[in-house]
Scaffold this active site. Structure first.
Site, PDB file in Angstrom:
ATOM      1  N   ARG A 215      33.526  43.505  38.914  1.00 20.52           N
ATOM      2  CA  ARG A 215      34.191  44.675  38.331  1.00 20.52           C
ATOM      3  C   ARG A 215      33.303  45.905  38.469  1.00 20.52           C
ATOM      4  O   ARG A 215      33.774  46.991  38.818  1.00 20.52           O
ATOM      5  CB  ARG A 215      34.517  44.414  36.861  1.00 20.52           C
ATOM      6  CG  ARG A 215      35.649  43.444  36.626  1.00 20.52           C
ATOM      7  CD  ARG A 215      36.084  43.418  35.170  1.00 20.52           C
ATOM      8  NE  ARG A 215      35.174  42.665  34.313  1.00 20.52           N
ATOM      9  CZ  ARG A 215      35.317  41.378  33.997  1.00 20.52           C
ATOM     10  NH1 ARG A 215      36.330  40.684  34.509  1.00 20.52           N
ATOM     11  NH2 ARG A 215      34.459  40.778  33.189  1.00 20.52           N
ATOM     12  N   ASP A 253      50.860  42.567  36.533  1.00 20.26           N
ATOM     13  CA  ASP A 253      50.726  41.178  36.108  1.00 20.26           C
ATOM     14  C   ASP A 253      52.032  40.771  35.445  1.00 20.26           C
ATOM     15  O   ASP A 253      52.688  41.600  34.808  1.00 20.26           O
ATOM     16  CB  ASP A 253      49.546  40.979  35.152  1.00 20.26           C
ATOM     17  CG  ASP A 253      49.044  39.541  35.148  1.00 20.26           C
ATOM     18  OD1 ASP A 253      49.827  38.631  34.822  1.00 20.26           O
ATOM     19  OD2 ASP A 253      47.856  39.316  35.466  1.00 20.26           O
ATOM     20  N   ASP A 303      43.157  39.437  42.471  1.00 15.36           N
ATOM     21  CA  ASP A 303      42.363  38.456  41.718  1.00 15.36           C
ATOM     22  C   ASP A 303      43.300  37.423  41.098  1.00 15.36           C
ATOM     23  O   ASP A 303      43.476  37.359  39.880  1.00 15.36           O
ATOM     24  CB  ASP A 303      41.550  39.172  40.629  1.00 15.36           C
ATOM     25  CG  ASP A 303      40.621  38.217  39.890  1.00 15.36           C
ATOM     26  OD1 ASP A 303      40.304  37.155  40.441  1.00 15.36           O
ATOM     27  OD2 ASP A 303      40.221  38.546  38.751  1.00 15.36           O
ATOM     28  N   CYS A 343      39.329  31.860  42.942  1.00 15.99           N
ATOM     29  CA  CYS A 343      38.626  31.007  41.981  1.00 15.99           C
ATOM     30  C   CYS A 343      38.990  29.542  42.186  1.00 15.99           C
ATOM     31  O   CYS A 343      38.739  28.712  41.322  1.00 15.99           O
ATOM     32  CB  CYS A 343      38.945  31.443  40.548  1.00 15.99           C
ATOM     33  SG  CYS A 343      40.674  31.255  40.079  1.00 15.99           S
TER      34      CYS A 343
END
Length: 402
Positions: A215, A253, A303, A343
């Site tokens: 970030r 999102d 992300d 991830c």
């Protein structure tokens, strides 16, 4: 003290165990072994031996904690103190939210401890490891007496800390181990940025600790740029982009309540100044719409959550990363930047780069990588445990084909 059962495993494992790998899978254990979860054992592999914790269920039968001695209170204090000292640069920098213990990465297989100001939250990734949490909680208080509250976040279904990354699992719940149950919200600080974290949220807390330095890196790229942040969650990357001087930021999102959580973080930092908009929508759909409409941004951030938990799903995950990043590239202005993360433990750094190359072909673009990163210092990856490397973060310049 009762005599520990000795479990002999195949000598084919000797090199890996000698290097320090902390797992023995169930199919490498003699079928006659019957022990309750949480029983200490001695593991022998040729001349090598180690002390391990047994699990009666799951693919990992044995988690090896030491080759020197049976872990006791003094041993546990040494490990927790070593982990505490490793994070000293973060505390010196004023960071009040970090991962104090990262399981296998800190020599405590299956145990994670996250620190939020004066609250410590423990996660145990197996029934065997769960038998240790009371001792861990007590020792945390001895290592750092400023801890006011210790709670257990119950997590099921993950082999290790790396499998869950910083996401946790959907059936997680908190229960107090020391002090009162943590408050519904805690405000923490990282690099001068304030974030509200909700420790009682079932799946996530409101802040991915492992993306802290990434970030901050984005902040240095943001000046004068328009930014699209997909899978924004509670706006972490967006806040740093705004503080870095982005002219406009759109966060996307699909999660319920995330727009309000992002607004809370914007207000905490005085960044609710009209440059930001939150769209509650599916990120794939939004990217497709923007690409079709010719909407372009100087910096696109991707992300997403993990795309695979099992090894057999890794190829599908790579295809998903290729599709997602192709859409992202089509939304970047020529010469602009794509900041993209994975991830997914099952997709390693090389496989992720291959997915980005495939994405370039799909989008008829080329991505020139200018920066790569993994996990920060509070998520260490031992050389002998490559499975601990789950986070990949790549920044590249998106160029049209010539």
């Amino acid at each position: 003290m009762a005599r520990l059962m000795e479990i002999v495993v195949p000598t084919s494992l000797r090199e890996r165990l000698a290097q320090g790998h902390p797992w023995v899978y169930r199919d490498h254990v003699p079928p006659h072994v019957r022990l309750p979860s949480g029983a200490w054992t001695i593991v022998r592999c040729g001349a090598w031996r180690g002390y391990a914790l047994w699990d009666a269920e799951g693919s990992i039968a044995l988690r090896i904690f030491s080759t020197r001695r049976l872990p006791d209170a003094a041993w546990l204090r040494e490990r927790l103190t070593a982990a505490w000292n490793l994070r000293e640069p973060l505390r010196t920098a004023g960071v009040t939210a970090y991962r104090w213990v990262f399981g296998e990465g800190d020599g405590l297989p299956g145990i994670v401890v996250d620190r939020y100001h004066t609250v410590a939250v423990i996660q145990a990734y197996s029934a065997g490891v769960l038998t240790l949490v009371d001792d861990v909680a007590s020792m945390l208080l001895r290592v750092d007496p400023s801890v006011h509250s210790v709670a257990l976040r119950t997590v099921a279904g993950s082999r290790s800390a790396a499998d869950a990354g910083d996401e946790g699992d959907g059936d997680a719940r908190l229960r107090p181990l020391h002090g009162e149950l943590p408050p519904r919200e805690i405000v923490v600080v990282e690099h001068g940025m304030r974030f509200a974290v909700a420790l009682h949220t079932a799946q996530k807390t409101g802040l991915f600790l492992d993306q802290r330095e990434n970030r901050r890196f984005v902040e240095d790229l943001a000046a004068g740029r328009t930014v699209l942040n997909c899978f924004a969650y509670t706006g972490g990357f967006s806040l740093y982009a705004l503080r870095g001087g982005a002219t406009r930021v759109i966060s996307v999102d699909s999660g319920k309540g995330l727009a309000a959580a992002t607004a809370r973080n914007l207000a905490l930092n005085g960044l609710d100044d009209g440059r930001h908009r939150f769209e509650t929508a599916d990120c794939f759909e939004v990217l497709e719409q923007y690409a079709a409409a010719g909407q372009r941004f100087d910096l696109v951030i991707l992300d997403p959550p993990g795309f695979a938990r099992r090894k057999e799903n890794r190829y599908a995950a790579q295809r998903a990363y290729a599709r997602l990043n192709a859409l992202g590239m089509r939304c970047v202005t020529p010469g602009g930047l794509l900041a993209t993360a994975s991830c997914t433990t099952q997709v390693g750094p090389e496989a992720f780069r291959e997915a980005l190359a495939a994405a370039g072909a799909l989008a008829e673009r080329q991505l020139r990588i200018i920066h790569e990163a993994g996990q920060p210092l509070d998520h260490p990856v031992p050389a002998h445990f490559p499975e601990g490397r789950y986070l990949k973060f790549v920044v590249g310049r998106v160029e049209e084909l010539v």
